[in-house]
Design an enzyme around this catalytic site. Structure first.
Site, short mmCIF file in Angstrom:
data_model
loop_
_atom_site.label_atom_id
_atom_site.label_comp_id
_atom_site.label_asym_id
_atom_site.label_seq_id
_atom_site.Cartn_x
_atom_site.Cartn_y
_atom_site.Cartn_z
N ASP A 108 4.82 -20.20 -57.85
CA ASP A 108 5.24 -20.64 -56.51
C ASP A 108 4.98 -19.59 -55.44
OD1 ASP A 108 8.17 -22.51 -57.63
OD2 ASP A 108 6.03 -22.93 -57.69
N ARG A 147 1.64 -33.20 -63.75
CA ARG A 147 3.09 -33.02 -63.82
C ARG A 147 3.76 -34.02 -64.79
NH1 ARG A 147 4.80 -30.42 -59.12
NH2 ARG A 147 6.61 -29.75 -60.30
N PRO A 148 3.30 -34.14 -66.02
CA PRO A 148 3.92 -35.10 -66.96
C PRO A 148 5.36 -34.70 -67.28
CG PRO A 148 2.46 -33.63 -68.14
CD PRO A 148 2.26 -33.33 -66.68
N ILE A 149 6.11 -35.67 -67.83
CA ILE A 149 7.48 -35.33 -68.27
C ILE A 149 7.64 -35.68 -69.76
CG2 ILE A 149 8.55 -35.53 -65.98
CD1 ILE A 149 9.60 -38.31 -66.91
N ARG A 209 10.69 -29.27 -47.07
CA ARG A 209 11.29 -29.61 -48.37
C ARG A 209 11.95 -28.39 -49.00
NH1 ARG A 209 7.71 -32.39 -52.64
NH2 ARG A 209 9.72 -32.03 -53.64
N LEU A 266 7.70 -33.85 -72.32
CA LEU A 266 8.59 -32.96 -73.08
C LEU A 266 10.06 -33.32 -72.81
CD1 LEU A 266 6.66 -29.61 -72.53
CD2 LEU A 266 6.59 -31.12 -74.53
N CYS A 280 1.29 -35.06 -58.52
CA CYS A 280 1.42 -34.59 -57.14
C CYS A 280 0.18 -33.73 -56.87
CB CYS A 280 2.71 -33.79 -56.96
SG CYS A 280 2.62 -32.15 -57.64
N LYS A 340 16.61 -23.67 -53.59
CA LYS A 340 16.49 -25.14 -53.73
C LYS A 340 16.41 -25.49 -55.22
CE LYS A 340 12.06 -26.78 -53.46
NZ LYS A 340 11.59 -27.59 -54.59
N ASN A 341 15.62 -24.69 -55.98
CA ASN A 341 15.40 -25.05 -57.38
C ASN A 341 16.55 -24.68 -58.30
OD1 ASN A 341 13.04 -26.15 -56.58
ND2 ASN A 341 11.71 -24.55 -57.39
N ARG A 370 10.07 -34.99 -57.33
CA ARG A 370 9.98 -35.08 -58.78
C ARG A 370 11.25 -34.55 -59.45
NH1 ARG A 370 5.71 -35.11 -60.61
NH2 ARG A 370 6.46 -34.23 -62.56
N ILE A 421 -0.27 -21.98 -64.70
CA ILE A 421 0.77 -23.00 -64.89
C ILE A 421 0.29 -24.39 -64.51
CG2 ILE A 421 3.13 -23.70 -64.29
CD1 ILE A 421 3.07 -21.02 -65.77
C1 EPZ Z 1 9.60 -26.32 -61.65
O1 EPZ Z 1 8.82 -27.49 -61.74
C2 EPZ Z 1 9.77 -26.05 -60.16
N1 EPZ Z 1 10.49 -27.16 -59.55
C3 EPZ Z 1 8.39 -25.87 -59.52
O2 EPZ Z 1 8.61 -25.54 -58.16
C4 EPZ Z 1 7.69 -24.70 -60.20
O3 EPZ Z 1 6.39 -24.59 -59.65
C5 EPZ Z 1 7.59 -24.97 -61.70
O4 EPZ Z 1 8.91 -25.21 -62.25
C6 EPZ Z 1 6.97 -23.80 -62.47
O5 EPZ Z 1 7.73 -22.66 -62.25
C7 EPZ Z 1 11.83 -27.24 -59.71
O6 EPZ Z 1 12.45 -26.41 -60.35
C8 EPZ Z 1 12.51 -28.40 -59.02
P1 EPZ Z 1 7.41 -27.20 -65.40
P2 EPZ Z 1 8.68 -28.27 -63.16
O7 EPZ Z 1 8.01 -28.36 -66.11
O8 EPZ Z 1 9.90 -28.08 -63.94
C9 EPZ Z 1 3.79 -28.84 -67.94
C10 EPZ Z 1 8.41 -25.79 -55.88
O9 EPZ Z 1 7.51 -25.30 -55.23
N2 EPZ Z 1 4.73 -29.85 -68.44
O10 EPZ Z 1 7.96 -25.84 -65.64
O11 EPZ Z 1 8.22 -29.66 -62.86
C11 EPZ Z 1 3.49 -29.00 -66.45
O12 EPZ Z 1 2.46 -29.94 -66.26
C12 EPZ Z 1 8.12 -26.47 -57.20
O13 EPZ Z 1 9.62 -25.72 -55.58
C13 EPZ Z 1 4.32 -30.76 -69.40
O14 EPZ Z 1 3.16 -30.74 -69.85
O15 EPZ Z 1 7.51 -27.46 -63.84
C14 EPZ Z 1 3.09 -27.61 -66.03
O16 EPZ Z 1 1.73 -27.40 -66.33
C15 EPZ Z 1 6.67 -26.80 -57.29
N3 EPZ Z 1 5.19 -31.70 -69.86
C16 EPZ Z 1 3.95 -26.71 -66.91
O17 EPZ Z 1 4.40 -27.55 -67.99
C17 EPZ Z 1 6.49 -31.77 -69.41
O18 EPZ Z 1 7.25 -32.63 -69.89
C18 EPZ Z 1 5.17 -26.13 -66.22
O19 EPZ Z 1 5.84 -27.23 -65.61
C19 EPZ Z 1 6.90 -30.84 -68.43
C20 EPZ Z 1 6.01 -29.88 -67.97
#
Ligand code: EPZ
Length: 430
Positions: A316, A125-127, A408, A129, A120, A22-23, A96, A338
Site C-alpha cells: 500500500d 482479488r479472489p476470496i 476512501r 481462501l 478491482c 481504516k484497515n 471489498r 502482492i
Molecule cells: C488488505 O486487502 C488491505 N485491505 C489492502 O489494502 C492491502 O493492500 C492488502 O490487505 C495487502 O496488504 C484491507 O485490509 C481492508 P489479501 P486484502 O487478502 O485482505 C490473494 C487499501 O489500500 N488472495 O491480503 O483483500 C490476493 O489476490 C487496501 O487500503 C487470494 O488469492 O488482501 C492477493 O494477491 C488495498 N485468495 C494476496 O492474496 C483469497 O481468498 C493478498 O491479498 C484472499 C487473498
C-alpha cells in the site's frame, strides 16, 4: 466527481496528526456483529469506507451511532439482533472489505449472504481462501448469482493453513473461530498490525486469541462475547504517505499520533534513499502516541524495493514510493509481489514526465526526472495518493480527477496538506 487542483513546488513544513487506520477500523466494526452488547471504537478515521461499512451494518439491521471527537470519530455499534443476513452487491462493490461481515454473521447467526466482491483495479482479488477456511470450520457454502450463501448449524474449531497470506482472510476466520466449538489453528496467518489490533479487540470482548502478530493463530472458541471499548491504531499507510510527501518536497514535518513500530520497513527504505526520519520527543506527552520527524534531503538516492507481507515493505506504499523514486538520482527497480496489477499509477506518472518502464511485476524507474503538472486520473486508493504527491513536486498545475478514491482512505488529505504549506484545493463537481 471531485478533483484536486495542485500547484507544485511548495515545501511542506509543520505538524500533522495521523488518523486512525481504516484497515483496522473496518474489521473492528465487523467484530461488533459477534455480540449483542455495545462495542465502542475510538480514533476511527472520517473516511468514506467507514461510512460504507456503517451503511452495510444498517442494511443488516445493526444500530451504529457516531460522536465527533478532536481526533476522528467515536463509533458505538450494537448488534442486538439481525434483520437481514444480506450484504448486497451495491455496497460490496463499493468496498471489498464488506466481505469481513461473512465470518461474524456465520458465527453469531449461522447464516450470511454476501455478494462476491469482484475484482478491482489492482487485481482479481479472489476470496477463495475465506471460503475454504469457513468450510473447514463447518460452514455450508454455495456460490449463487454472484453471492456467497453460507449457513451453519454451529462452527467447529479446525486447523486451516492459508496457501497465500491474506489479511482479511485471516481476520474473517479469526472472528468466526471466536464462537466456534473447540480450538482453531490458523497457519500462514497475516501478521499485519491491523490483524493484531483486531485480536486485541476480540480478546477484550472475551475471546481467546493467541499468537497475533505471528504466522500461527490459536483461537479457543467461547459461547458468547460481550461488549468492549477500543481505540483504533494509527494509520501506518497514511503516515508513510506523509513521510514521502516531506521527502518529495524537501520539507520538514512532524507526524503526530503515529506508531513508529509499524513503520520499520518504510523508515529503513527511506533512510536508504537519503530521507532522515527520527523519533520526535518534543511533542511527547501532548498526545498518547509517539511522533516522527522527517526531513527531505536536497538529493534523493535511488533504492530498489520489493513489497511483501508485514513486516516487509507494504504494497500500500508502493505507489507513493514510485513517485518518490522519480525524484531520486539514479535507477531503481520496484517489485510488486502482492497484487498482479498494481502499477496503474506508473502510466499517469509518465504523463507528468516520469521515466518508468513496467515489465510484469517490476517497474524500472530512472531518476531524477523533473515532473510537470498535468491532468491525471486516479485509479485506486493508493495510486491516487501517489499522483497527489507527484503534483506537490511537479512544476506547474496538476488536476487529479476521481479523488473519491482518495476519500476512501484518507481523512481530508487536502486540508492536512494545506496546513503543511501545500497549494492544493478540492474542486467539487456535481
Ligand atoms: C488488505 O486487502 C488491505 N485491505 C489492502 O489494502 C492491502 O493492500 C492488502 O490487505 C495487502 O496488504 C484491507 O485490509 C481492508 P489479501 P486484502 O487478502 O485482505 C490473494 C487499501 O489500500 N488472495 O491480503 O483483500 C490476493 O489476490 C487496501 O487500503 C487470494 O488469492 O488482501 C492477493 O494477491 C488495498 N485468495 C494476496 O492474496 C483469497 O481468498 C493478498 O491479498 C484472499 C487473498
Amino acid at each position: 466527481m471531485d478533483k484536486f487542483h495542485i500547484v507544485g513546488g511548495k515545501t511542506l513544513e509543520g505538524r500533522v496528526a495521523i488518523s486512525g487506520a481504516k484497515n483496522a477500523a473496518l474489521p473492528a466494526m465487523a467484530a461488533a456483529l459477534l455480540t449483542s452488547e455495545p462495542v465502542e471504537l475510538a480514533n476511527v478515521p472520517r473516511v468514506r469506507d467507514i461510512g460504507t461499512m456503517r451503511s452495510l451494518l444498517d442494511e443488516l439491521g445493526v444500530d451504529s451511532s457516531i460522536a465527533h471527537e478532536e481526533y476522528g470519530i467515536r463509533l458505538r455499534i450494537e448488534a442486538r439482533q439481525l434483520l437481514s443476513p444480506l450484504a448486497p452487491y451495491e455496497l460490496v462493490k463499493q468496498m471489498r472489505a464488506s466481505v469481513l461481515v461473512l465470518g461474524p454473521l456465520l458465527a453469531r447467526f449461522g447464516r450470511a449472504q454476501v455478494s462476491l466482491p469482484g475484482g478491482c483495479a489492482i487485481g482479481a482479488r479472489p476470496i477463495n481462501l475465506h471460503i475454504q477456511g469457513l468450510e473447514r470450520l463447518g460452514a455450508q457454502i454455495r456460490i449463487e448469482h454472484g453471492y456467497v450463501k453460507a449457513t451453519t448449524d454451529g462452527l467447529k474449531g479446525a486447523l486451516f493453513a492459508f496457501d497465500t497470506v491474506s489479511v482479511t482472510g485471516t481476520e474473517n476466520l479469526m472472528m468466526a473461530a471466536t464462537l466456534a466449538e473447540g480450538e482453531t489453528v490458523l497457519e500462514n496467518a497475516a501478521r499485519e498490525p491491523e490483524v493484531t489490533d483486531l485480536a486485541r479487540l476480540l480478546n477484550k470482548m472475551g475471546a481467546s486469541v493467541e499468537g497475533a502478530g505471528t504466522e500461527t493463530l490459536r483461537i479457543r472458541g467461547v459461547a458468547k462475547l460481550h461488549g468492549a471499548s477500543h481505540t483504533i491504531i494509527p494509520d501506518r499507510i497514511e503516515a508513510a504517505t506523509f513521510l514521502v510527501a516531506a521527502a518529495m518536497t524537501h520539507g520538514c514535518i512532524t507526524l503526530e499520533r503515529v506508531e513508529p513500530g509499524h513503520l520499520t520497513a518504510v523508515v529503513a527504505k527511506l533512510a536508504e534513499a537519503g530521507v532522515n526520519v527520527t523519533a520526535d520527543s518534543s511533542g511527547q506527552g501532548k498526545s498518547e502516541q509517539a511522533s516522527l520527524q522527517v526531513t527531505g534531503p536536497t538529493t534523493l538516492r535511488a533504492a530498489d524495493v520489493t513489497t511483501g507481507e508485514y513486516p516487509g515493505f507494504p504494497t500500500d506504499v508502493q505507489a507513493q514510493y514510485m513517485a518518490l523514486m522519480t525524484q531520486a538520482e539514479g535507477s531503481s527497480v520496484i517489485t510488486e509481489t502482492i497484487f498482479e496489477n498494481r502499477f496503474l499509477h506508473a502510466l499517469e506518472l509518465m504523463r507528468m514526465g516520469a521515466d518508468i518502464r513496467v515489465e510484469g511485476r517490476h517497474a524500472h524507474v530512472r531518476g531524477r526526472t523533473p515532473l510537470s503538472g498535468a491532468k491525471v486520473q486516479a485509479s485506486d486508493l493508493r495510486a491516487s495518493a501517489s499522483l497527489v504527491l507527484a503534483g506537490l513536486a511537479a512544476e506547474g498545475e496538476t488536476l487529479v480527477d476521481r479523488v473519491y478514491h482518495i476519500d476512501r482512505g484518507y481523512e481530508r488529505i487536502e486540508e492536512k496538506l494545506t496546513r503543511l504549506g501545500a497549494s492544493i484545493r478540492r474542486i467539487s463537481e456535481a
